[in-house]
Every structure is written in C-alpha cells, then in structure tokens.
Enzyme design. Structure first.
Site, PDB file in Angstrom:
ATOM      1  N   TRP A  13      -7.072  34.996  39.602  1.00 45.59           N
ATOM      2  CA  TRP A  13      -6.743  36.218  38.872  1.00 45.59           C
ATOM      3  C   TRP A  13      -7.839  36.590  37.880  1.00 45.59           C
ATOM      4  O   TRP A  13      -8.162  37.773  37.727  1.00 45.59           O
ATOM      5  CB  TRP A  13      -5.362  36.088  38.210  1.00 45.59           C
ATOM      6  CG  TRP A  13      -4.329  35.909  39.274  1.00 45.59           C
ATOM      7  CD1 TRP A  13      -3.737  34.729  39.654  1.00 45.59           C
ATOM      8  CD2 TRP A  13      -3.847  36.912  40.184  1.00 45.59           C
ATOM      9  NE1 TRP A  13      -2.907  34.958  40.730  1.00 45.59           N
ATOM     10  CE2 TRP A  13      -2.947  36.269  41.072  1.00 45.59           C
ATOM     11  CE3 TRP A  13      -4.085  38.277  40.329  1.00 45.59           C
ATOM     12  CZ2 TRP A  13      -2.286  36.967  42.094  1.00 45.59           C
ATOM     13  CZ3 TRP A  13      -3.422  38.968  41.338  1.00 45.59           C
ATOM     14  CH2 TRP A  13      -2.531  38.306  42.210  1.00 45.59           C
TER      15      TRP A  13
ATOM     16  N   ASP B  12      -5.081  36.903  29.356  1.00 42.58           N
ATOM     17  CA  ASP B  12      -4.076  37.191  30.381  1.00 42.58           C
ATOM     18  C   ASP B  12      -3.107  36.009  30.414  1.00 42.58           C
ATOM     19  O   ASP B  12      -3.437  34.940  30.920  1.00 42.58           O
ATOM     20  CB  ASP B  12      -4.760  37.371  31.737  1.00 42.58           C
ATOM     21  CG  ASP B  12      -3.762  37.563  32.878  1.00 42.58           C
ATOM     22  OD1 ASP B  12      -2.539  37.500  32.642  1.00 42.58           O
ATOM     23  OD2 ASP B  12      -4.219  37.782  34.022  1.00 42.58           O
TER      24      ASP B  12
ATOM     25  N   LYS C 264       7.026  36.271  35.751  1.00 43.86           N
ATOM     26  CA  LYS C 264       7.150  34.808  35.753  1.00 43.86           C
ATOM     27  C   LYS C 264       8.190  34.364  34.730  1.00 43.86           C
ATOM     28  O   LYS C 264       9.192  33.772  35.095  1.00 43.86           O
ATOM     29  CB  LYS C 264       5.799  34.148  35.447  1.00 43.86           C
ATOM     30  CG  LYS C 264       4.659  34.564  36.347  1.00 43.86           C
ATOM     31  CD  LYS C 264       4.921  34.321  37.829  1.00 43.86           C
ATOM     32  CE  LYS C 264       3.671  34.605  38.658  1.00 43.86           C
ATOM     33  NZ  LYS C 264       3.977  34.624  40.105  1.00 43.86           N
TER      34      LYS C 264
END
Lengths: 327, 327
Positions: free
Chosen positions: B68, B138, B162
């Site tokens: 990511w 992030d 999540k």
C-alpha cells in the site's frame, strides 16, 4: 459473518456484487455494450470524473435546470471550456427548456443533463436530440422510478441514496465505445478505465450499499419492475398535483409539463405561512417539508420507497391547513 | 426511519456525525488543532488527495514498506516528484528500516509512511524523526488497535473497513496549519479545504458507516479504550508469534522487532504445503488464511473485532498440522 464484515474478495461477496449488477442490468434493460460501475463519492465526484475522462480540456454542453446540473457545469470548468446549452431556472416557473431552446455545439465532447431536479421540482419530459453528440444523464434522483431507454445515453450515473441504496454508493453506466484513454495525471480512483478493469474492485467497494441495492432490485422485481414503479409513482404524485390544481392556498411554481414525480414543490406565496405549515406538519410527524434553502417554499420528496398513504396523509393535512388559512 | 434512510441534513444524523467525531477525538486523544474528516474512496483516494493538496508538483518522501505504501508512492508520481526515502521489502525478511537507513530530504513537503503493512506483516515500531518535515501516516489497518500520539503527525488517515466501520468510509485527521491553498484544478471532492468547510457534508456522506463507527467507538470505550485494546491485541498476537517461535514447521518471514499485531504472516517454506494448510483450515471453518497473492504463504488477519478464541483455535490446528507434516 455479515456483509459488513466479510472480505470483498470472498466468494460470498463476489456473488453479491455480480448478482447486484445482473439484477440492475435486467431491471433497467442495460444493453451488453455498457459497463456498470459501483463507485464512491456521490454525483459530486462524477461532476469531476466526467470532464476529466471525457472532456479533457475540450468543450461540452451543460443544460442547467437545477442546483445539481449547475454544480456539474461549474465543476467541469476546472477541466476545460464547457458551455451552458440551456437553462430552466431563468423564469418565474421552473421548467425544462424545449429542444428549440437548446444551443447545442456539434463539436462538444458530450451533452450533460440532470433528468430530475430535486430542488426545482422539474423532470425532463423528453430526451433531447443531440445530433449524435454523446448524452450523459445524471439520474441520481429518478433512477429506478420508471423505465429508461439506456441506449439513448452514452452514460447514466446516480448517487444511490434516493432510490437505490444507503448513501455511499454511486452507480455509473457507460457505453463501451464512449470510454477513452485518460491522461496519466488523472487520479487512479477517478479513472473510469481503471474502475472498469478492476470490475468496481480496484480497492474495497462500498459492500453494504451494494448488498442493499441487490435487495432493493429484488423488491422492485417483486413489484413488477420499472413499469409498475412508474404507475405507483404517478399515482402517488397525482394525489399531490391534483390537490395543488384545485387548492386556493397552495400552488406549485413548476411548469407542469415537466413536473417531477419524485420532488413535488409548492408554496403558499407567503414565506411565513410556508414556515408555519412546515412546522405544524413536522409536529404531526411529517418532517422535512421545508423547501431547499436556495428556493424556499415547501417540498415533498416522494421517492420509490415512500408509500401512497404518506402522500394522502400530507394532502389531508394540507386541506385542513387551507381551511384555516385560505383568504 | 433508520440511519440508512434519513436525510443527512436531519437533526438526528447531525447528532450522530458530531457524536462519532467527539468519540473519535476522545478515544484517540486528537488535539483541538486537528480537523477530523469523514470521506469516501478509501485510502487509495487519499493516495491522490495527499499529493494534490500538499505536494502540488513539489517533492515528498515516501517510505515503501509494503504494497500500500508502494501504491501511495506510485500515485504521488502523477502529481510531482516524490522520492523513495526507505524500503522494507528489499531483504528476505520484511522489515521496517531504521532511522539511519532513511534518506530524508529536508525540502520535502512531507514524509509518508504506512504504519501497518497488511501484506508484508510488519508495523512501524518507532516514529521516524523527520527533522520538522510534516509526517503523514496511513493507519488504515492499525487505527484504534493501540494508543497513538496524534501530535507527532501532520496527518493521519485510514480506510475504515478494518477496525472502524463497514467499507465506504475513510477518516482523515489533519493538523490545521498543514492545510494549504489548493489550485482550482483540484476536483472539489478531492480538496481537503472544501471538505473541512463542509464539515464532511459537502455532499451526502456515508451515513451508515459513520453511525457504525460511533457504535464501535462506544464498544472500545467499554473495553477500556486504546490501552486496553493494545493489551488485547498483544495477547492475541502473542498466541500466534509464541507458537511460531517454537514451531519446526511454520515460520514467519518478518523481522520480529517490527512485527504486525494485526496481520501475522507465516509459511512452511513449501508453497504446496501452504496451500494444503489453507484448504484444510477453510474446511474447518477458518477461511481466508491464504497470504496475499503477491507474497504467497499464509496470513492471519486478527483485527480488533477478532476474538482470542479464534487465534487459539488456529494455533491448535497448526499444531495438529505440524504433527502430521513436520519432517
């Protein structure tokens, strides 16, 4: 494990997203040469994506018939030289301009309309002839309310939160041959080709609204499809429009040949009386009748899920209010 | 009327979004000089918004420690000249580079890290010293899993799916003085200033995930807040890491000083045996243990909501499998 918890890469969710798309294709009669995308960001994000993908610094025609088509037009100005090709807000009455009132540019990359105007209370009662220029239709507030001939449009899009699903899902339906190469400077998430390639799962999609859309489409199928929805919506709206035609207190400021079936706008001509009505109605369990702050007056939003009994109750209260306040 | 149906401009929803923000501020200890935004499009959309808003054709430092953060770095290349300031994927073991392994540019507009790497299985075990350059984190896959000192960051962001809420919500936490003027060419929805001005309601927000976030924060408060969540998550992860330390069949390919508490990656060193394990585990009601296709192996994702009993059941099955297959 519920749809809200499971992986979007799971077999179960894969079945859900595929079924939602198949049902949407079936209910709306979407031809095979159209892609169906499940996106995020609402219609407002489409206002940017459309010119970034399809205008690319060129020009496009925008018909400004309401607050949202105006916002679409303004957003497009960031990405080229769009032109206003018509206006439905420049008279006392809100209206949809006739074909001969449109100034269409044959070199435009597309023509953009917003079919139903939530704040003005109008709806396109015809499909404009663009002489071959691709036509894009923002159907956010009328999608699934009646049949639509998808083949007339290069693209249809809609925020889902009126007639489709909870807020957070945007549906885009794009004809294959309208998709075009996009410069590398377009953000990944705003590039339709990447969303097509990822089958709406370039990243995690809004799984729950997609699931609810699938269920809503099953409900529409059970009602008899979009022809049946149209009949129900016409019946519902007629209860209000018929009363407005005879009322001596309430009137609508909408050109009736292009009246919305989803958003019925009306007023007493007296802002204080409008406010009193909205307040009394709210006290009776009918909230949200105040018109949008930009136009004032009153508005009944009667989307697919709203029952006819609710419209009847509203008209009953309007009659009572009229009896008390009519001059 | 449920939260999925009501107007986002209603008083009820206004209370919900304000309560969700207040609880997030309280649980995470977000200082008053930070804005909290509820957005859409996932972390992937942030990958574009961050350089469009904060780099603007300049340069920024990206530390690439996983799939990511690599995507974030690649997306930033559309909008300027970002540099790779460190890498945690260039050895046999996945790792987090130490401070002296980072090549930080004092003129960078910001430094970007991804704290927890879902696919690599690593997590930053320290906060890098950027010598005053704004640090962006992030936290998509570790937010709310343990306390965080928000004041160390110019910006924190996270896709909600999540540890926060169902997919479709992205949270951004931005220090006031880091916000800056943005060129008119930035799409409205991708301009943080407009989202700040609209208090996350420039257009219809993802109401349902915001409501669920409020409920999840209440659940975390009931557990004892983020200190308690950290303790629970450490206990859960220890069940797996302790077993991995003693197993003769399974091992982890992660530098243990920067191991993830959320994503425990392991393998047998034999791709066929890994696949057999994933299949047998799925048959026993433990699906989704296959590692990401880009790295192979096996992975247990044990986010906040996952119970310790689930980890214990997994380790029990791993012991059985080891007894059968150990050389």
């Amino acid at each position: 494990m519920s749809v809200m918890e499971m992986s979007h890469r799971s077999k179960v969710f894969d079945d859900i997203i595929k079924t939602a798309e198949a049902k949407l294709r079936s209910v709306m009669g979407i031809p095979e040469n159209y892609k169906v995308l499940f996106l995020q960001g609402g219609a407002t994000q489409q206002f940017a994506m459309i010119p970034m993908n399809f205008m690319q610094g060129g020009t496009a025609d925008y018909v400004v018939t309401g607050t949202w088509s105006k916002k679409a037009y303004q957003e497009a100005q960031k990405f080229g030289e769009p032109k206003e090709a018509g206006n439905g807000l420049d008279r006392d009455e809100a209206y949809i301009p006739r074909q001969d009132e449109l100034t269409l540019n044959p070199d435009a990359d597309y023509v953009h309309i917003c079919e139903n105007n939530t704040i003005a209370g109008t709806k396109w009662d015809y499909t404009p002839d663009t002489n071959g220029v691709p036509l894009i239709n923002d159907m956010s507030s009328c999608i699934l309310s009646e049949p639509v001939d998808v083949s007339k449009y290069a693209m249809i899009y809609a925020g889902a939160q009126k007639n489709m699903a909870p807020a957070g899902l945007t549906v885009a339906i794009i004809r294959d041959d309208f998709l075009k190469e996009v410069p590398a400077s377009v953000p990944t998430m705003l590039n339709y080709n990447i969303q097509v390639k990822g089958e709406s799962m370039h990243n995690t999609p809004p799984c729950w609204p997609i699931y609810v859309l699938m269920e809503v489409l099953t409900w529409i199928e059970g009602k008899g499809g979009l022809e049946a929805m149209k009949k129900l919506n016409e019946e519902k709206a007629a209860v209000l429009y018929d009363y407005l035609a005879e009322s001596t207190l309430f009137k609508t400021q909408v050109d009736l040949k292009s009246k919305s079936l989803m958003n019925v706008c009306f007023n007493t001509g007296d802002a204080e009386l409008d406010a009193a009505f909205a307040k009394e109605a709210a006290d009776k369990g009918m909230p949200n009748l105040k018109g949008h702050r930009s136009v004032g007056g009153l508005r009944a939003s009667i989307y697919n899920a709203f029952p006819i009994e609710g419209v009847e109750a509203l008209v009953e209260f309007m009659r009572e209010f009229e009896a008390k306040h009519a001059k």
